[in-house]
Design an enzyme around this catalytic site. Sequence first.
Site, PDB file in Angstrom:
ATOM      1  N   HIS A 119       0.692  -1.106  -0.049  1.00 40.01           N
ATOM      2  CA  HIS A 119       0.048  -0.008   0.214  1.00 40.01           C
ATOM      3  C   HIS A 119       0.730   1.435   0.068  1.00 40.01           C
ATOM      4  O   HIS A 119       0.185   2.121  -0.138  1.00 40.01           O
ATOM      5  CB  HIS A 119      -1.073  -0.004   1.308  1.00 40.01           C
ATOM      6  CG  HIS A 119      -0.119   0.368   2.515  1.00 40.01           C
ATOM      7  ND1 HIS A 119       0.171  -0.704   3.238  1.00 40.01           N
ATOM      8  CD2 HIS A 119      -0.156   1.433   3.166  1.00 40.01           C
ATOM      9  CE1 HIS A 119       0.901  -0.166   4.451  1.00 40.01           C
ATOM     10  NE2 HIS A 119       0.636   1.248   4.220  1.00 40.01           N
TER      11      HIS A 119
HETATM   12  C1  UD1 Z   1      -2.100   5.097   6.141  1.00 42.55           C
HETATM   13  C2  UD1 Z   1      -0.853   5.480   6.874  1.00 42.55           C
HETATM   14  C3  UD1 Z   1       0.269   4.288   6.758  1.00 42.55           C
HETATM   15  C4  UD1 Z   1      -0.541   2.976   7.225  1.00 42.55           C
HETATM   16  C5  UD1 Z   1      -1.834   2.919   6.527  1.00 42.55           C
HETATM   17  C6  UD1 Z   1      -2.416   1.237   6.883  1.00 42.55           C
HETATM   18  C7  UD1 Z   1      -0.344   7.770   6.485  1.00 42.55           C
HETATM   19  C8  UD1 Z   1       0.655   9.138   6.021  1.00 42.55           C
HETATM   20  N1  UD1 Z   1      -0.229   6.697   6.381  1.00 42.55           N
HETATM   21  O1  UD1 Z   1      -1.677   5.143   4.708  1.00 42.55           O
HETATM   22  O2  UD1 Z   1       1.354   4.736   7.525  1.00 42.55           O
HETATM   23  O3  UD1 Z   1       0.465   1.983   7.190  1.00 42.55           O
HETATM   24  O4  UD1 Z   1      -2.471   3.906   6.715  1.00 42.55           O
HETATM   25  O5  UD1 Z   1      -3.529   0.962   5.934  1.00 42.55           O
HETATM   26  O6  UD1 Z   1      -1.256   8.311   7.404  1.00 42.55           O
HETATM   27  N2  UD1 Z   1      -9.042   5.060   1.066  1.00 42.55           N
HETATM   28  C9  UD1 Z   1     -10.292   4.345   0.934  1.00 42.55           C
HETATM   29  N3  UD1 Z   1     -11.187   3.819   2.266  1.00 42.55           N
HETATM   30  C10 UD1 Z   1     -10.435   3.754   3.393  1.00 42.55           C
HETATM   31  C11 UD1 Z   1      -8.943   4.253   3.557  1.00 42.55           C
HETATM   32  C12 UD1 Z   1      -8.583   4.931   2.500  1.00 42.55           C
HETATM   33  O7  UD1 Z   1     -10.801   4.100  -0.100  1.00 42.55           O
HETATM   34  O8  UD1 Z   1     -11.351   3.385   4.327  1.00 42.55           O
HETATM   35  C13 UD1 Z   1      -8.298   5.082   0.013  1.00 42.55           C
HETATM   36  C14 UD1 Z   1      -8.469   6.719   0.330  1.00 42.55           C
HETATM   37  O9  UD1 Z   1      -9.215   7.244  -0.750  1.00 42.55           O
HETATM   38  C15 UD1 Z   1      -6.829   6.965  -0.174  1.00 42.55           C
HETATM   39  C16 UD1 Z   1      -6.101   5.856  -0.131  1.00 42.55           C
HETATM   40  O10 UD1 Z   1      -6.977   4.877   0.206  1.00 42.55           O
HETATM   41  O11 UD1 Z   1      -6.798   7.562  -1.436  1.00 42.55           O
HETATM   42  C17 UD1 Z   1      -5.184   6.049   0.926  1.00 42.55           C
HETATM   43  O12 UD1 Z   1      -5.564   6.395   2.420  1.00 42.55           O
HETATM   44  P1  UD1 Z   1      -4.701   7.136   3.352  1.00 42.55           P
HETATM   45  O13 UD1 Z   1      -5.378   7.094   4.649  1.00 42.55           O
HETATM   46  O14 UD1 Z   1      -4.454   8.441   2.717  1.00 42.55           O
HETATM   47  O15 UD1 Z   1      -3.223   6.457   3.425  1.00 42.55           O
HETATM   48  P2  UD1 Z   1      -2.987   4.895   3.384  1.00 42.55           P
HETATM   49  O16 UD1 Z   1      -2.434   4.593   2.152  1.00 42.55           O
HETATM   50  O17 UD1 Z   1      -4.043   3.870   3.977  1.00 42.55           O
END
Ligand code: UD1
Length: 354
Positions: free
Chosen positions: A195
């Site tokens: 991820h």
């Molecule tokens: C975040 C953390 C990372 C952790 C990871 C676990 C930061 C900087 N990073 O990264 O350290 O290892 O979580 O998962 O905080 N999204 C969905 N549904 C959700 C959540 C996210 O569709 O329930 C999508 C969002 O649209 C976004 C992407 O996933 O574009 C990334 O989500 P985000 O929370 O920004 O960061 P992670 O990559 O999950």
Amino acid sequence: MKIVIVIGARPTFIDLAPIIHHLKDRSELLIYNTGQHYDREMADIFIEQLDIPAPYRNLDSKSGTHAQQTSRIMVRCEEALLEDKPDMIIVKGDTNSALGAALAAAKLKIPVIHIEAGCRSFDKTLPEEINRVIITHISTLHFPPTTNCKVNLLNEGIKDADIGIIGHPVIDSINLLVDRISNKRYNNYYYVTIHRDFNTDNKDRLRYILSSLNKIAENRDIIFPIHPRTKKRIEEHGLNELLSNIIIKPPVDYITSLSLIKHAYAIITDSGGLTKEACILGTPLITLRPNTEWIETLQGYANQLAFADGNNILDCIKNLDEHYEEAKASMQALNIFGQIGISRHIVDNILEYK
Ligand code: UD1
């Protein structure tokens, strides 16, 4: 004592659950859920399995760029903290949720307690590294998960008196569910998760990873629950056909994830959380990064860095096949995150801290 604890991204539900269980009986505990993760399979299922009480506040911050997400969390936390006036706030790790909440609190002169403090990859291209370094320097009490993390804190000028007991609450999270981890002994598979933005957002890198996995899957199953970020990028980059040999799943719940870790031949991941859990459950690992915060795992083939100089994924697989017993024994011998019961000691330290 009135204490705010901040959850909101998947690893915060997992790692803070045992701290919440101990604190809720010994303080006035207000849980803020930032809402960074909001899909049922990324959030609610973990809250349920780990028996986390309903949050006092839902800040509903959702996704966005780093600045959008972090600033929304800051603004909403500030409003909540001004109303609630806690004696301290607890954040964990390196997520945007932890950074936004810690910044809001520190500027209101509310002491910040940092769980999982002092992890360093020394790689500022990772957003998590930026977050954790800043959180360290605005926190008042630090809980390092390993001895090496404590050394990092001391090297950055944090005083010994402001560093609490060493150990990681995830030991207790796993212990909470240990009876529900499957005993099924199918172990001829790799458990894969990806991820991190540096793997998902670069098309060539993602293509290289997926084609390597496709090749590996000719000999051993690959079970790959896909994070929403990774799913989006595979579609955007048009790489779906590279998944043909791979067993794809939606993100799995925590009990399933622990079962998959425990029985896997090995794990292939860029997740720091999964690295900890693999280490605790004794399963060898290949890390899809050039570095790791958990440097203790880099011995006896227990954990290999696929993107360190001169390495590649298929070489790591070959090394693992040739040294499998050594890799498994090295991982099983590691005991770096403390003992069961560490969360109660962390809570004792927090409540005694002046
Ligand atoms: C975040 C953390 C990372 C952790 C990871 C676990 C930061 C900087 N990073 O990264 O350290 O290892 O979580 O998962 O905080 N999204 C969905 N549904 C959700 C959540 C996210 O569709 O329930 C999508 C969002 O649209 C976004 C992407 O996933 O574009 C990334 O989500 P985000 O929370 O920004 O960061 P992670 O990559 O999950």
